[in-house]
Design a protein around this motif. Structure first.
Motif, PDB file in Angstrom:
ATOM      1  N   HIS A 203       4.760   5.516  -4.214  1.00  0.00           N
ATOM      2  CA  HIS A 203       3.885   4.860  -3.247  1.00  0.00           C
ATOM      3  C   HIS A 203       4.358   5.109  -1.819  1.00  0.00           C
ATOM      4  O   HIS A 203       3.567   5.301  -0.904  1.00  0.00           O
ATOM      5  CB  HIS A 203       3.839   3.358  -3.547  1.00  0.00           C
ATOM      6  CG  HIS A 203       2.744   2.636  -2.839  1.00  0.00           C
ATOM      7  ND1 HIS A 203       2.816   2.280  -1.513  1.00  0.00           N
ATOM      8  CD2 HIS A 203       1.515   2.234  -3.282  1.00  0.00           C
ATOM      9  CE1 HIS A 203       1.708   1.669  -1.160  1.00  0.00           C
ATOM     10  NE2 HIS A 203       0.901   1.623  -2.223  1.00  0.00           N
ATOM     11  N   ARG A 204       5.682   5.137  -1.616  1.00  0.00           N
ATOM     12  CA  ARG A 204       6.216   5.327  -0.267  1.00  0.00           C
ATOM     13  C   ARG A 204       6.258   6.792   0.149  1.00  0.00           C
ATOM     14  O   ARG A 204       6.137   7.115   1.331  1.00  0.00           O
ATOM     15  CB  ARG A 204       7.636   4.745  -0.187  1.00  0.00           C
ATOM     16  CG  ARG A 204       7.696   3.226  -0.298  1.00  0.00           C
ATOM     17  CD  ARG A 204       9.091   2.722   0.034  1.00  0.00           C
ATOM     18  NE  ARG A 204      10.096   3.293  -0.872  1.00  0.00           N
ATOM     19  CZ  ARG A 204      10.446   2.741  -2.039  1.00  0.00           C
ATOM     20  NH1 ARG A 204       9.853   1.619  -2.435  1.00  0.00           N
ATOM     21  NH2 ARG A 204      11.376   3.282  -2.796  1.00  0.00           N
ATOM     22  N   THR A 205       6.413   7.720  -0.813  1.00  0.00           N
ATOM     23  CA  THR A 205       6.693   9.115  -0.496  1.00  0.00           C
ATOM     24  C   THR A 205       5.441   9.971  -0.344  1.00  0.00           C
ATOM     25  O   THR A 205       5.407  10.881   0.478  1.00  0.00           O
ATOM     26  CB  THR A 205       7.591   9.739  -1.589  1.00  0.00           C
ATOM     27  OG1 THR A 205       8.766   8.935  -1.713  1.00  0.00           O
ATOM     28  CG2 THR A 205       7.976  11.164  -1.237  1.00  0.00           C
ATOM     29  N   ASP A 207       1.149  10.766   0.035  1.00  0.00           N
ATOM     30  CA  ASP A 207      -0.062  10.265   0.673  1.00  0.00           C
ATOM     31  C   ASP A 207      -1.336  10.947   0.174  1.00  0.00           C
ATOM     32  O   ASP A 207      -2.426  10.476   0.461  1.00  0.00           O
ATOM     33  CB  ASP A 207       0.021  10.446   2.193  1.00  0.00           C
ATOM     34  CG  ASP A 207       1.105   9.583   2.811  1.00  0.00           C
ATOM     35  OD1 ASP A 207       1.054   8.353   2.628  1.00  0.00           O
ATOM     36  OD2 ASP A 207       2.005  10.147   3.454  1.00  0.00           O
TER      37      ASP A 207
END
Length: 243
Positions: A203-205, A207
């Motif tokens: 989710h953070r890495t 897009d």
């Protein structure tokens, strides 16, 4: 068959199916004066899916030709690329070809696959109903009359299997457009749309995401992307060279 004999010579690729012909590339076989040449060839072990032109004494004949005593038969392989008329080119893969199915889907090729063994009659019926080329290493399956079209996959190695199918049929390649799990088409998706499938690090890495329109599986450029990209690049490069 115990009637008059004919002489049958096989293309080298077909000798896999005819052990008795391997030393010389040819064999003699008896006929009954009634069976078609196609039946005779299949009785020797060669699925007709692998047979191209048939020559009798140097002249091309149909598989329905009834051979006579003393005829010299030449059995060629299918032309490459093999053209399959009558429907968009798409495939159905037997249960033992799961890795090949995923790789074809990765390249955007319409590929149905049965992950469980549903039996030869059901596979042949699906091939006919959906007009799909049946890919298998099962010679018995490929001899079923109800098949719409078929091909024997010669290798047991996924890399070689993929290259063989691409060389033989030259399907249109549209990488990253199909779900490798179910064969559904992919669409662009936002992170929010697929958030329930993402772990914290993902989710953070990442897009950029895609999602299957059928099973809703999410896709992104994760840990195995470089390996998958290499498969795609090899296939596209080979396709460009052949064109």
């Amino acid at each position: 068959m115990n009637g008059p004999q004919i002489h049958v010579e096989f293309a080298p690729e077909l000798l896999l199916f005819v052990p008795q012909a391997r030393p010389t590339g040819a064999t003699k076989t008896a006929t009954d004066g009634v069976s078609s040449l196609g039946h005779v060839i299949e009785s020797l072990g060669v699925p007709l899916t692998e047979v191209g032109a048939l020559l009798v004494d140097g002249h091309e004949v149909p598989v329905s030709h009834v051979p006579a005593a003393g005829e010299a038969v030449t059995v060629r392989t299918v032309d490459r690329p093999q053209r399959v008329p009558g429907a968009p080119l798409r495939f159905l893969l037997d249960v033992h070809l799961g890795t090949l199915a995923r790789r074809l889907r990765l390249l955007g090729v319409d590929t149905a696959y049965e992950a469980t063994d549903i039996g030869d009659p059901a596979l042949a019926a699906r091939s006919a109903a959906e007009k799909r080329v049946m890919l298998s290493r099962d010679r018995g399956l490929l001899r079923r009359r109800e098949l719409w079209a078929g091909a024997f996959v010669y290798s047991t190695r996924p890399d070689e299997q993929l290259q063989y199918v691409l060389d033989r049929f030259r399907p249109e390649l549209r990488p990253w457009t199909r779900c490798t799990a179910c064969n559904g088409l992919l669409r662009k998706a936002s992170k929010e749309e697929v958030a329930d499938q993402l772990k914290g690090g993902t989710h953070r890495t990442y897009d950029v995401f895609a999602q299957c329109t059928e099973c809703e599986r999410a896709y992104w450029k994760g840990a195995h992307h470089e390996q998958l990209e290499a498969i795609v690049e090899r296939a596209l490069s080979r396709s460009a060279q052949e064109d």
